[in-house]
Design a protein around this motif. Structure first.
Motif, PDB file in Angstrom:
ATOM      1  N   UNK A 118     -43.867  17.540  32.681  1.00  0.00           N
ATOM      2  CA  UNK A 118     -44.324  15.474  32.246  1.00  0.00           C
ATOM      3  C   UNK A 118     -43.464  15.156  31.017  1.00  0.00           C
ATOM      4  N   UNK A 119     -42.063  15.502  30.418  1.00  0.00           N
ATOM      5  CA  UNK A 119     -41.260  15.940  28.778  1.00  0.00           C
ATOM      6  C   UNK A 119     -41.170  14.436  29.811  1.00  0.00           C
ATOM      7  N   UNK A 120     -41.115  12.928  28.900  1.00  0.00           N
ATOM      8  CA  UNK A 120     -40.632  11.990  28.959  1.00  0.00           C
ATOM      9  C   UNK A 120     -38.442  12.219  29.119  1.00  0.00           C
ATOM     10  N   UNK A 121     -37.571  11.641  30.240  1.00  0.00           N
ATOM     11  CA  UNK A 121     -36.439  11.647  29.952  1.00  0.00           C
ATOM     12  C   UNK A 121     -35.621  11.523  28.165  1.00  0.00           C
ATOM     13  N   UNK A 122     -36.041  10.603  27.790  1.00  0.00           N
ATOM     14  CA  UNK A 122     -36.085   9.818  26.504  1.00  0.00           C
ATOM     15  C   UNK A 122     -35.936  10.996  25.900  1.00  0.00           C
ATOM     16  N   UNK A 123     -37.310  11.733  25.176  1.00  0.00           N
ATOM     17  CA  UNK A 123     -37.237  12.425  24.619  1.00  0.00           C
ATOM     18  C   UNK A 123     -36.533  13.675  24.507  1.00  0.00           C
ATOM     19  N   UNK A 124     -36.762  14.404  26.097  1.00  0.00           N
ATOM     20  CA  UNK A 124     -35.424  14.967  26.251  1.00  0.00           C
ATOM     21  C   UNK A 124     -33.866  14.990  25.949  1.00  0.00           C
ATOM     22  N   UNK A 125     -33.576  13.795  26.375  1.00  0.00           N
ATOM     23  CA  UNK A 125     -32.099  12.903  25.619  1.00  0.00           C
ATOM     24  C   UNK A 125     -32.054  13.338  24.510  1.00  0.00           C
ATOM     25  N   UNK A 126     -32.759  12.830  23.226  1.00  0.00           N
ATOM     26  CA  UNK A 126     -32.893  12.706  21.753  1.00  0.00           C
ATOM     27  C   UNK A 126     -32.756  14.109  21.545  1.00  0.00           C
ATOM     28  N   UNK A 127     -33.927  14.989  21.649  1.00  0.00           N
ATOM     29  CA  UNK A 127     -34.215  16.155  21.492  1.00  0.00           C
ATOM     30  C   UNK A 127     -32.627  17.145  21.994  1.00  0.00           C
ATOM     31  N   UNK A 128     -32.039  17.061  23.114  1.00  0.00           N
ATOM     32  CA  UNK A 128     -30.688  17.158  23.351  1.00  0.00           C
ATOM     33  C   UNK A 128     -29.521  16.717  22.401  1.00  0.00           C
ATOM     34  N   UNK A 129     -29.557  15.212  22.103  1.00  0.00           N
ATOM     35  CA  UNK A 129     -28.476  15.150  21.193  1.00  0.00           C
ATOM     36  C   UNK A 129     -28.673  15.318  19.580  1.00  0.00           C
ATOM     37  N   UNK A 130     -29.693  15.177  19.245  1.00  0.00           N
ATOM     38  CA  UNK A 130     -29.798  16.696  17.715  1.00  0.00           C
ATOM     39  C   UNK A 130     -29.292  17.615  17.970  1.00  0.00           C
ATOM     40  N   UNK A 131     -29.939  18.630  19.083  1.00  0.00           N
ATOM     41  CA  UNK A 131     -29.630  19.703  18.924  1.00  0.00           C
ATOM     42  C   UNK A 131     -28.064  20.423  19.558  1.00  0.00           C
ATOM     43  N   UNK A 132     -27.921  19.634  19.863  1.00  0.00           N
ATOM     44  CA  UNK A 132     -26.721  20.384  20.390  1.00  0.00           C
ATOM     45  C   UNK A 132     -24.750  18.587  20.697  1.00  0.00           C
TER      46      UNK A 132
END
Length: 191
Positions: A52-66
């Protein structure tokens, strides 16, 4: 001369085969990212269904991390500006998971074959971690800002408020939240 040409061709061929997948271009456009690398969206949708983690939240964190670089690592530390002393941390891969946290995830969810360089495994790790964060801290799964702060500082650090003395980190977390909203709007309008 033939040996030199042959050796050059072999080196060029081997170099062209290495490196794995490249980061998508135009990281400010979620639609462009998922068009270039559909596996990213498939992995994130699977994580959204499971955790239940929204795609846009995942994308924003992956962007920031890597920045969507599969084998991203932290910079090397130097002593006296010239002597390499290892990396700043063991963070690695799409999600920049630390060695110890990744091993904990593998024991709990991912199995020994899970790889930090796999977008499927990295997003599943993020889903697992953020769900545990929600259970421990109460941070909603759609709250990109505070989930990122807890992701960066660890749950205990977040609960202690360690981020409050790091104005740079609070600024980065605000940027993650803004990017999450931007990606959400863009994904809603992708064809």
């Amino acid at each position: 001369m033939k040996k030199l040409i042959l050796a050059t061709m072999v080196v060029a061929f081997v170099a062209s085969c290495g490196g794995g997948s490249k980061a998508p271009r135009n990281l400010d456009n979620a639609c462009s990212i998922v068009r270039q690398q559909p596996k990213i969206l498939r992995a994130m949708k699977k994580t959204e269904r499971k955790w239940n983690i929204p795609v846009h939240v995942q994308m924003a964190i992956v962007y920031q991390e890597s920045k969507f670089v599969h084998d991203a690592r932290t910079p090397v530390k130097y002593v006296l500006g010239v002597l390499p002393m290892g990396r700043q941390s063991s963070a690695y891969g799409y999600a920049q998971a630390l060695d110890g946290t990744w091993k904990e995830y593998q024991r709990a969810e991912g199995g020994r074959g899970a790889k930090r360089t796999s977008i499927q495994d990295a997003t599943d790790f993020m889903g697992w971690y953020m769900t545990k964060t929600n259970e421990v801290t109460g941070i909603p799964l759609h709250d990109a800002r505070n989930q990122y702060l807890a992701y960066h500082e660890g749950r205990t650090g977040y609960l202690r408020g360690s981020y409050k003395s790091k104005s740079w980190l609070v600024r980065v977390a605000d940027e993650v939240a803004s990017r999450s909203i931007m990606y959400q709007i863009q994904l809603a309008n992708c064809r």
